[in-house]
Design an enzyme around this catalytic site. Structure first.
Site, PDB file in Angstrom:
ATOM      1  CG  HIS A   1     -36.865 -20.838  10.526  1.00 50.44           C
ATOM      2  ND1 HIS A   1     -36.334 -21.728   9.621  1.00 50.44           N
ATOM      3  CD2 HIS A   1     -37.684 -20.023   9.814  1.00 50.44           C
ATOM      4  CE1 HIS A   1     -36.786 -21.442   8.411  1.00 50.44           C
ATOM      5  NE2 HIS A   1     -37.615 -20.413   8.505  1.00 50.44           N
TER       6      HIS A   1
ATOM      7  CE  LYS B   1      -2.941  -2.394  -0.342  1.00 52.07           C
ATOM      8  NZ  LYS B   1      -3.796  -2.138  -1.439  1.00 52.07           N
TER       9      LYS B   1
ATOM     10  CB  SER C   1      -0.921   0.023   1.220  1.00 53.77           C
ATOM     11  OG  SER C   1      -1.649   1.234   1.220  1.00 53.77           O
TER      12      SER C   1
ATOM     13  CD  GLU D   1      -7.536   3.061  -0.060  1.00 56.23           C
ATOM     14  OE1 GLU D   1      -6.460   2.550   0.276  1.00 56.23           O
ATOM     15  OE2 GLU D   1      -7.930   3.082  -1.243  1.00 56.23           O
TER      16      GLU D   1
ATOM     17  CG  HIS E   1      -4.848  -0.932   3.802  1.00 58.99           C
ATOM     18  ND1 HIS E   1      -5.064  -0.383   2.543  1.00 58.99           N
ATOM     19  CD2 HIS E   1      -4.069  -0.035   4.457  1.00 58.99           C
ATOM     20  CE1 HIS E   1      -4.436   0.782   2.460  1.00 58.99           C
ATOM     21  NE2 HIS E   1      -3.822   1.008   3.607  1.00 58.99           N
ATOM     22  CG  ASN E   2      -7.183  -1.583  -0.664  1.00 67.22           C
ATOM     23  OD1 ASN E   2      -6.185  -1.335   0.005  1.00 67.22           O
ATOM     24  ND2 ASN E   2      -7.150  -1.680  -1.975  1.00 67.22           N
TER      25      ASN E   2
HETATM   26  C1  6PG Z   1      -3.203   1.465  -1.614  1.00 72.36           C
HETATM   27  C2  6PG Z   1      -4.518   1.706  -2.285  1.00 72.36           C
HETATM   28  C3  6PG Z   1      -4.515   1.134  -3.642  1.00 72.36           C
HETATM   29  C4  6PG Z   1      -5.679   1.641  -4.472  1.00 72.36           C
HETATM   30  C5  6PG Z   1      -6.848   0.692  -4.421  1.00 72.36           C
HETATM   31  C6  6PG Z   1      -8.194   1.272  -4.243  1.00 72.36           C
HETATM   32  O1  6PG Z   1      -3.259   0.884  -0.552  1.00 72.36           O
HETATM   33  O2  6PG Z   1      -2.175   1.896  -2.127  1.00 72.36           O
HETATM   34  O3  6PG Z   1      -5.535   1.115  -1.562  1.00 72.36           O
HETATM   35  O4  6PG Z   1      -4.441  -0.225  -3.529  1.00 72.36           O
HETATM   36  O5  6PG Z   1      -5.971   2.939  -4.233  1.00 72.36           O
HETATM   37  O6  6PG Z   1      -6.748  -0.007  -5.624  1.00 72.36           O
HETATM   38  O7  6PG Z   1      -8.720   1.632  -5.452  1.00 72.36           O
HETATM   39  P1  6PG Z   1     -10.253   1.781  -5.815  1.00 72.36           P
HETATM   40  O8  6PG Z   1     -10.771   2.926  -5.010  1.00 72.36           O
HETATM   41  O9  6PG Z   1     -10.163   2.106  -7.265  1.00 72.36           O
HETATM   42  O10 6PG Z   1     -10.952   0.494  -5.562  1.00 72.36           O
END
Ligand code: 6PG
Length: 481
Positions: free
Chosen positions: A456, A184, A130, A191, A187-188
């Site tokens: 159920h 990961k 990342s 995000e 993590h996303n």
């Molecule tokens: C990172 C980011 C990277 C990217 C993702 C999310 O950790 O560097 O998360 O992996 O920004 O692909 O992208 P999307 O918003 O397009 O799903």
């Protein structure tokens, strides 16, 4: 020193290119390979002086250029392209060699590939990376899965090129097979949730205060010096402060309001559903992107559906400062919920797959390099330092921080409802908080309904066993199921 390269990178689009440069800048000799050699040549032409690169044209040449056990990083598009490279590469490798997939692969694919390569005597490491382009070059957060044995030879290199926080590398062996890519993925997902919450805070402030993006940029910049300090808050200030050169308008006003995604947020939610972990923050963030991307439906609704009066939307002048502070607290509390849920998901997967993930270590390696890097992660690291809390929300620091912001959070969600501002992230986070702390949930009624229409069964509060009420009988007697 041997002429053979210590590590190879195949796939030299921007992430692979920057990762290769990062390795070379840190003193590792790097063999280079790309499907078309133009990228290999331009890397060497433009950055050849940064370290030792060994450019190669074919996979055979590439493999022959590597010292053994070979360490081969592949950085290609997730999915079929990754399988295609692996299929071509594997026959050229020898026992003990390590193939490292640094792309955003689905962890289930990584598990499959790892098992497959293990059978052939090779190591397969799915490593989450990342930090975007800049992170790959200057120090990403790296989340490698795979065998302990492969980490013994790969770990020191990755730890050297990773971001460093307080002298600690943002890289640790996450766990076997797909653990790295799973982490990961979460993590996303976090995000996505984090960005959704920031976007809702922006929307609330812009609407409630009638402030310009430039004014809001200042608020976010100020927030970045406090508890919310993070990369995403920092760049929010940057993006809001940016003026579009072509029109002179705030940049944010000329961007089409339809959010896209490549799929990692969606995977996080799909996986959470299978694991039975409520990641409502990530789900709402993913669905909010999906909603935004339906312009026709939105246009129809805009024309047909009434909202509140305009008066309900404005925050009175004398309450503006308090409102800004309320939004900040609501953002923080909602963010704690999103992280708590993401951590629950990692814990559940760790149990399900026997990964034994050290959750505190995940906070440690997310403190730098990655997109969700934040001051806050030091607190998460501390929360997991001794024993695993039942939820991050009950860890003393977060419990107190959320308690402190609780009333503000409620005021903000109430304001959003009155003003007609969509805040799925803030609202669902608060609902999660209230559901988790409830004495009794209406789940009991749901159990009753399920028993009524489908036999159920339900469990009772006063004794063990499963029961069914004979709803169709006049006396509605109960039987043990
Ligand atoms: C990172 C980011 C990277 C990217 C993702 C999310 O950790 O560097 O998360 O992996 O920004 O692909 O992208 P999307 O918003 O397009 O799903």
């Amino acid at each position: 020193m041997s002429d053979l390269a210590q590590i190879g990178v195949s796939g030299l689009a921007v992430m692979g290119r920057n990762l290769a440069r990062n390795l070379a800048r840190n003193g590792f000799s790097v063999a280079l390979h790309n499907r078309t050699s133009a990228k290999t040549k331009s890397l060497v032409a433009e950055h050849g002086d940064e370290g030792t690169f060994v450019p190669t044209e074919t996979l055979e040449e590439f493999v022959a250029a590597l010292e053994r056990p070979r360490r081969v990083v592949i950085m290609v598009k997730a999915g079929a392209p990754t399988d295609a490279v692996i299929d071509e590469l594997v026959p050229l490798l020898d026992e003990g060699d390590i193939v490292i997939d640094c792309g955003n692969a689905h962890y289930a694919d990584t598990r499959r590939r790892e098992a497959d390569l293990r059978e052939r005597g090779l190591h397969f490491v799915g490593a989450g990376v990342s930090g975007g382009e800049e992170g790959a070059l200057l120090g990403p957060s790296i989340m490698p899965g795979g065998s302990k044995e492969s980490y013994a030879t790969l770990g020191p290199m990755f730890e050297k090129i990773a971001a460093q926080v307080d002298g600690t590398p943002c890289c640790v062996h996450v766990g076997p097979d797909g653990a790295g890519h799973f982490v990961k993925m979460v993590h996303n997902g976090i995000e996505y949730a984090d960005m959704q919450l920031i976007a809702e805070a922006y929307d609330l402030l812009r609407d409630g205060l009638g402030a310009t993006p430039a004014e809001l940029a200042e608020i976010f910049a100020e927030w970045n010096s406090g508890d919310l300090s993070s990369f995403l808050i920092e760049i929010t200030a940057e993006v809001l402060g940016h003026t579009d050169a072509a029109t002179g308008s705030p940049f944010v006003d000329v961007v089409v309001d339809e959010a896209e995604q490549k799929g990692t947020g969606r995977w996080t939610v799909q996986t959470a559903l299978d694991l039975g972990v409520p990641v409502t923050g990530i789900a709402e963030a993913t669905f909010a992107r999906a909603l935004s991307a339906h312009p026709d439906q939105r246009a129809a609704a805009r024309a047909a559906l009434p909202g509140p009066s305009e008066a309900a939307q404005k925050v009175p002048a004398e309450e503006r400062d308090a409102f800004v502070d309320d939004v900040r607290k609501a953002l923080y509390a909602s963010k704690v919920v999103a992280y708590a849920q993401g951590y629950d998901q990692m814990a559940a997967a760790s149990t399900e797959y026997g990964w034994d993930i050290d959750l505190g270590a995940m906070a440690t390696i997310w403190r730098g390099g990655c997109i969700i890097r934040a001051r806050f992660l030091d607190r998460i690291k501390d929360a997991y330092a001794t024993e695993r809390p039942a939820s991050l929300l009950v860890a003393p620091y977060f419990r107190d921080a959320v308690a402190d912001g609780q009333q503000a959070w409620r005021r903000v969600v109430a304001h959003a409802a009155r003003a007609g501002i969509p805040t799925p992230g803030f609202s669902s986070a608060l609902a999660y908080y209230d559901a988790l702390r409830a004495d009794r949930l209406p789940a009991a009624l749901i159990q009753g309904l399920r028993d009524y229409f489908g036999a159920h069964t339900y469990r009772r509060t006063d004794r063990d066993g499963s029961f069914h009420t004979l709803w169709a009988t006049p006396d509605r007697s109960e039987v043990e199921a």
